[in-house]
Write an enzyme that holds these catalytic residues in place. Structure first.
Site, PDB file in Angstrom:
ATOM      1  N   GLY A  46      37.197  47.366 119.531  1.00 20.10           N
ATOM      2  CA  GLY A  46      37.424  45.987 119.124  1.00 20.10           C
ATOM      3  C   GLY A  46      38.259  45.955 117.869  1.00 20.10           C
ATOM      4  CD  GLN A  51      39.132  46.067 112.029  1.00 23.48           C
ATOM      5  OE1 GLN A  51      38.797  45.494 113.052  1.00 23.48           O
ATOM      6  NE2 GLN A  51      39.008  47.362 111.869  1.00 23.48           N
ATOM      7  CB  CYS A  96      35.174  50.780 111.438  1.00 23.07           C
ATOM      8  SG  CYS A  96      36.150  49.344 110.991  1.00 23.07           S
ATOM      9  CG  LEU A  97      40.309  51.072 115.068  1.00 22.68           C
ATOM     10  CD1 LEU A  97      41.196  50.112 115.828  1.00 22.68           C
ATOM     11  CD2 LEU A  97      40.587  52.516 115.482  1.00 22.68           C
ATOM     12  CG  HIS A 138      31.896  47.031 114.217  1.00 22.17           C
ATOM     13  ND1 HIS A 138      31.565  48.258 113.697  1.00 22.17           N
ATOM     14  CD2 HIS A 138      33.196  46.805 113.850  1.00 22.17           C
ATOM     15  CE1 HIS A 138      32.613  48.752 113.047  1.00 22.17           C
ATOM     16  NE2 HIS A 138      33.615  47.890 113.132  1.00 22.17           N
ATOM     17  CD  GLU A 139      35.484  44.648 116.121  1.00 20.17           C
ATOM     18  OE1 GLU A 139      36.199  44.287 115.162  1.00 20.17           O
ATOM     19  OE2 GLU A 139      35.318  45.856 116.415  1.00 20.17           O
ATOM     20  CG  HIS A 142      35.598  43.893 110.769  1.00 21.45           C
ATOM     21  ND1 HIS A 142      35.912  44.679 109.685  1.00 21.45           N
ATOM     22  CD2 HIS A 142      35.477  44.744 111.814  1.00 21.45           C
ATOM     23  CE1 HIS A 142      35.976  45.954 110.067  1.00 21.45           C
ATOM     24  NE2 HIS A 142      35.701  46.014 111.359  1.00 21.45           N
TER      25      HIS A 142
HETATM   26 NI    NI Z   1      35.593  47.762 112.512  1.00 24.15          NI
END
Ligand code: NI
Length: 171
Positions: A46, A51, A96-97, A138-139, A142
């Site tokens: 995701g 991000q 996480c990216l 998680h998303e 953010h």
């Molecule tokens: Ni993330």
């Protein structure tokens, strides 16, 4: 479509809450397509707009199947909000990216109900359980300026911070 640069920790933009999307115009639609391409390229489960440096409540979720040569698929949620959550789920090896080279176990809810709008502005309601519910949590975190490392033990978090400091010195 374009692959966008991913903002990484400790960039302060990641800890800023995102703004509500009030109008889904062509800029937003293009952003969503670019976010999806960026997520597939990484690849990630995701991606949230923050991000890629855009402070708006938008997430994309990867729904590509594990089968070989499967075509990339995703859905986008605008202004997603968790309205119900229950149960416990141990999210092992969460990553996480925006937090490169680090994975940790995170305590999550097992089930969530999420309300949002789709790209056409229609109201949606999603009920997810297990891993898909973790991706949503998680998303959506953010969008509140929360990273998964904010949800792990202080000891583990400090370990990661030291690692990042070392990398930054080495640059
Ligand atoms: Ni993330």
């Amino acid at each position: 479509m374009a692959i966008l640069d991913i903002v990484t920790y400790p960039d302060k933009r990641l800890s800023k809450p995102s703004d509500t999307v009030t109008e889904i115009d062509d800029t937003i639609k293009t952003l969503i397509e670019d976010m999806a391409e960026t997520m597939f390229d990484a690849p990630g489960a995701g991606l949230a707009a923050v991000q890629v440096g855009v402070n708006k409540k938008i997430i994309v979720v990867n729904t590509t199947s594990d089968e070989e040569d499967a075509e990339n698929t995703y859905f986008a949620l605008i202004n997603p909000e968790i309205v119900e959550a229950d149960g416990e789920y141990t999210s092992a090896d969460e990553g996480c990216l925006s937090v490169p080279e680090f994975r940790a176990t995170v305590k999550r809810f097992n089930r969530v109900k999420v309300t949002a709008q789709d790209v056409d502005g229609n109201d949606l309601e999603l009920n997810e359980e297990g891993f898909p519910a973790v991706v949503l949590q998680h998303e959506i975190d953010h969008l509140d300026g929360t990273l998964f490392i904010d949800r792990i033990s202080k000891l583990k978090r400090e370990m990661y911070k030291r690692k990042v400091k070392k990398w930054m010195k080495g640059r």
